[in-house]
Design a protein around this motif. Structure first.
Motif, mmCIF file in Angstrom:
data_model
loop_
_atom_site.group_PDB
_atom_site.id
_atom_site.type_symbol
_atom_site.label_atom_id
_atom_site.label_comp_id
_atom_site.label_asym_id
_atom_site.label_seq_id
_atom_site.Cartn_x
_atom_site.Cartn_y
_atom_site.Cartn_z
ATOM 1 N N ALA A 129 0.848 -1.200 0.000
ATOM 2 C CA ALA A 129 0.000 0.000 0.000
ATOM 3 C C ALA A 129 0.879 1.243 0.000
ATOM 4 O O ALA A 129 2.088 1.172 0.260
ATOM 5 N N LEU A 130 0.256 2.376 -0.284
ATOM 6 C CA LEU A 130 0.919 3.663 -0.136
ATOM 7 C C LEU A 130 0.636 4.196 1.256
ATOM 8 O O LEU A 130 -0.513 4.228 1.706
ATOM 9 N N VAL A 131 1.678 4.590 1.958
ATOM 10 C CA VAL A 131 1.553 5.230 3.261
ATOM 11 C C VAL A 131 2.248 6.578 3.148
ATOM 12 O O VAL A 131 3.429 6.642 2.806
ATOM 13 N N ASN A 132 1.521 7.640 3.420
ATOM 14 C CA ASN A 132 2.057 8.994 3.228
ATOM 15 C C ASN A 132 2.580 9.167 1.802
ATOM 16 O O ASN A 132 3.639 9.760 1.572
ATOM 17 N N ARG A 133 1.833 8.575 0.861
ATOM 18 C CA ARG A 133 2.110 8.664 -0.586
ATOM 19 C C ARG A 133 3.432 7.998 -0.982
ATOM 20 O O ARG A 133 4.005 8.313 -2.013
ATOM 21 N N LYS A 134 3.901 7.089 -0.151
ATOM 22 C CA LYS A 134 5.104 6.327 -0.475
ATOM 23 C C LYS A 134 4.805 4.828 -0.423
ATOM 24 O O LYS A 134 4.022 4.376 0.404
ATOM 25 N N GLN A 135 5.453 4.103 -1.323
ATOM 26 C CA GLN A 135 5.259 2.660 -1.360
ATOM 27 C C GLN A 135 5.761 2.006 -0.078
ATOM 28 O O GLN A 135 6.884 2.255 0.359
ATOM 29 N N ARG A 136 4.904 1.182 0.524
ATOM 30 C CA ARG A 136 5.288 0.416 1.702
ATOM 31 C C ARG A 136 4.738 -1.001 1.579
ATOM 32 O O ARG A 136 3.812 -1.270 0.807
ATOM 33 N N TYR A 137 5.321 -1.915 2.352
ATOM 34 C CA TYR A 137 4.854 -3.295 2.421
ATOM 35 C C TYR A 137 4.706 -3.664 3.889
ATOM 36 O O TYR A 137 5.420 -3.125 4.751
ATOM 37 N N GLY A 138 3.791 -4.568 4.186
ATOM 38 C CA GLY A 138 3.555 -4.879 5.583
ATOM 39 C C GLY A 138 3.087 -6.298 5.810
ATOM 40 O O GLY A 138 2.833 -7.061 4.871
ATOM 41 N N ILE A 139 2.976 -6.629 7.084
ATOM 42 C CA ILE A 139 2.420 -7.902 7.547
ATOM 43 C C ILE A 139 1.351 -7.571 8.579
ATOM 44 O O ILE A 139 1.597 -6.803 9.521
ATOM 45 N N ASN A 140 0.160 -8.132 8.379
ATOM 46 C CA ASN A 140 -0.976 -7.855 9.262
ATOM 47 C C ASN A 140 -1.185 -6.351 9.457
ATOM 48 O O ASN A 140 -1.373 -5.868 10.580
ATOM 49 N N SER A 141 -1.105 -5.625 8.340
ATOM 50 C CA SER A 141 -1.370 -4.175 8.254
ATOM 51 C C SER A 141 -0.290 -3.295 8.865
ATOM 52 O O SER A 141 -0.403 -2.074 8.845
ATOM 53 N N VAL A 142 0.789 -3.893 9.417
ATOM 54 C CA VAL A 142 1.863 -3.101 10.005
ATOM 55 C C VAL A 142 3.077 -3.120 9.082
ATOM 56 O O VAL A 142 3.547 -4.185 8.678
ATOM 57 N N SER A 143 3.575 -1.925 8.766
ATOM 58 C CA SER A 143 4.811 -1.793 8.002
ATOM 59 C C SER A 143 5.916 -1.402 8.976
ATOM 60 O O SER A 143 5.861 -0.355 9.620
ATOM 61 N N PHE A 144 6.899 -2.286 9.093
ATOM 62 C CA PHE A 144 7.930 -2.138 10.113
ATOM 63 C C PHE A 144 8.835 -0.938 9.849
ATOM 64 O O PHE A 144 9.304 -0.725 8.726
ATOM 65 N N VAL A 145 9.111 -0.187 10.897
ATOM 66 C CA VAL A 145 10.120 0.877 10.842
ATOM 67 C C VAL A 145 11.141 0.607 11.952
ATOM 68 O O VAL A 145 10.767 0.309 13.099
ATOM 69 N N PRO A 146 12.430 0.690 11.629
ATOM 70 C CA PRO A 146 13.458 0.434 12.646
ATOM 71 C C PRO A 146 13.403 1.464 13.761
ATOM 72 O O PRO A 146 13.089 2.639 13.544
ATOM 73 N N ALA A 147 13.708 1.027 14.982
ATOM 74 C CA ALA A 147 13.798 1.936 16.123
ATOM 75 C C ALA A 147 15.178 2.587 16.152
ATOM 76 O O ALA A 147 16.069 2.240 15.371
ATOM 77 N N ASP A 148 15.368 3.513 17.062
ATOM 78 C CA ASP A 148 16.673 4.181 17.168
ATOM 79 C C ASP A 148 17.696 3.331 17.925
ATOM 80 O O ASP A 148 18.863 3.707 18.040
#
Length: 548
Positions: free
Chosen positions: A361-380
């Motif tokens: 899906a597009l999230v904030n107009r950018k291509q993203r991919y996910g599992i169970n509706s969550v697209s992973f983003v790394p933590a700090d």
């Protein structure tokens, strides 16, 4: 009386020394590697590119080992950016700190070194390593891992005359940082430009066979997205091992290897003395990408001739039926001297069912991919370090659901909690029209079933509960499902990810936190004393008292 007591004490002390000496002498062997990571010019598809070299090599050197060996790899990062290596299929028992993905391990800073300390604990088989950060995988830095059985453990086939590592994968002519910029900009990658075999394009690699002898080929798909089919002109291949599991020895004329997967086959040089094609081609693609290598008989009377052997192209059923035919050899020993079928996975009650559904899906107009509706983003901060040092606010256990929530995709640092020693069923549900490939770090799992359509509890009726293959990477066919059983016996923070590297980079992954409240080194090792600290873990004390 005193003399008797003294003599008894001496005997007791001598016994202790003998026991200690036995423990020391029984320690598993060590193998040492010293690697320098650099950029260098490579020409895999005939044009100059910037590649990642290990000790000047592309691909990198093999890691050769035996069950339970301790592998010490000193990595000097001479790149101008952070670097991290991961060990696909190596389970790192009780030691996810060494797993080499950003959720567990801090990157090696530019100009610095880090020494990985791995143990091939209770493992055999064919695996590979690769760089896990910053889309470095598209530039090289990968190589093969061979774990042989200990000498006294029987192997279900005679020693081969040779043992070749064969790394196949799709490849781009475009620099990896430009590919990364495309993804960072919210776009999909273009199609790859070609297929490499051991870092070279068509007819750039050769393997020498002695007539009449049998060879082991360890084939790993180290590419970025394409499933590949491989075959050898005129020769049959006997499958003997898949990612650490001896298989029923079925003969094939060609085999599909999906992204991230590894296979071992035996091939006998039993044809006329000449050269033959080793052919690899993409599967399930509109445009078929081919590549070749050369099998050279040592007494060859002529060069390779005739048409390059063709393989399957878009046939799903063919691949599905082949996947179902790959089964565990229950009479063969594994890493230990007992049949692999002695652990009856089909007779264990499932404690939990997890259904994982991919989406794009597009999230904030950018291509993203996910599992169970969550697209992973790394933590700090690497999640394992945050967990170990009890640093709050880095992640939340339960930030990804057990079942598809049917909601709009969103960004989060997704972590799923799981209990140590639980036995779970995981279903990968693929509603998309592509073949997918998933990997679980830290584990092998039983691939108990796969089929088209929507998984339901009734789908369990077709599960293989006798001799399903045990492996660490599995494919999921278009608009289909694949079910696996996993015994969660390895405490730690473990990555579950898509092996389509653009999808992994853009969020199709999460971490499984296998947890026990018992604070004991019997269950999990302490953090390595040489561990790098980054993010909010900087300044944490490494002087942690050893748990009971």
């Amino acid at each position: 009386m005193l003399q008797n007591s003294l003599a008894s004490a001496v005997r007791h002390f001598s016994l202790i020394l003998l026991v200690l000496a036995g423990l020391v002498s029984a320690e598993d062997p060590y193998r040492f590697f010293d690697w320098k990571i650099t950029y260098g010019d490579i020409y895999p598809l005939g044009v100059r590119q910037r590649g990642i070299l290990i000790n000047g090599q592309f691909p990198g050197p093999d890691i050769f080992s035996v069950t339970n060996d301790n592998i010490i790899i000193n990595v000097q990062n001479n790149l101008p950016e952070p670097f991290l290596l991961s060990w696909s299929g190596v389970q790192n028992r009780k030691n996810s700190f060494e797993d080499g993905v950003y959720g567990t391990t801090c990157p090696i800073p530019p100009g610095k070194n880090f020494t990985y300390k791995l143990q091939m604990k209770d493992q055999i088989g064919t695996f590979f390593y690769f760089p896990s950060l910053a889309f470095h995988k598209a530039a090289g830095g990968f190589g093969g891992i061979k774990i042989l059985s200990r000498p006294r453990i029987p192997v279900p086939f005679p020693d081969p005359a040779g043992d070749y590592t064969i790394l196949i994968g799709d490849w781009y002519k475009l620099d990896h940082q430009k590919l990364k910029a495309i993804l960072d900009g919210g776009h999909k990658l273009p199609n790859p430009d070609g297929i490499l075999i051991n870092g070279r394009g068509p007819s750039g690699t050769s393997f020498t066979f002695e007539p009449g002898k049998t060879y082991r080929l360890r084939i790993s798909n180290v590419g970025l997205q394409h499933s590949l089919n491989f075959r050898i002109q005129g020769h049959k291949m006997k499958l003997v091992e898949v990612e650490g599991t001896h298989t029923i020895q079925t003969t094939y004329s060609s085999i599909d290897v999906h992204v991230g997967q590894s296979y071992s086959v035996l091939v006998t040089a039993d044809l006329a003395p000449q050269d033959y094609y080793f052919a690899v081609s993409s599967r399930f693609t509109d445009k078929v990408l081919p590549s070749t290598a050369i099998i050279h008989y040592s007494n060859s009377a002529r060069q390779v001739s005739g048409p390059i052997p063709g393989g399957p192209t878009t046939e799903i059923d063919w691949s599905l039926n082949q996947a179902r035919s790959i089964r565990t050899n229950l009479t063969a020993s594994g890493p230990r001297p007992n049949p692999q079928g002695s652990y009856h996975y089909g007779q264990i009650n499932i404690s939990r069912t997890i259904i994982l559904e991919s989406s794009a899906a597009l999230v904030n107009r950018k291509q993203r991919y996910g599992i169970n509706s969550v697209s992973f983003v790394p933590a700090d901060t690497p999640l394992k370090l945050a967990d170990y040092f009890k640093i709050g606010g880095v992640f939340r256990v339960g930030s990804i659901a057990d079942k598809p929530p049917r909601k709009k995709m969103y960004l989060d640092t997704s972590v799923m909690g799981a209990d140590y020693r639980s036995f779970v069923e995981i279903v990968f549900q693929n509603r998309e029209n592509i073949v997918q490939s998933y990997h679980l770090n830290g584990y092998n799992f039983w691939v108990v079933g796969m089929d088209g359509g929507q998984w339901t509890p009734a789908s369990r009726k077709q599960y293989n509960l006798e001799d399903a293959v045990s492996r660490c990477t599995t494919q999921v066919y278009p608009r289909s499902w694949t079910a696996i059983y996993v015994a969660l016996d390895n405490v730690g923070m473990w990555n579950i990810r898509s092996e389509f590297w653009a999808r992994q980079y853009l969020g199709q992954q999460f971490y499984l936190r296998v947890y026990t409240p018992v604070n004991s080194t019997r269950d999990e090792y302490l953090i390595p004393q040489n561990a790098l600290l980054c993010g909010r873990a900087v300044g944490q004390s490494m002087a942690v008292s050893e748990p009971l």
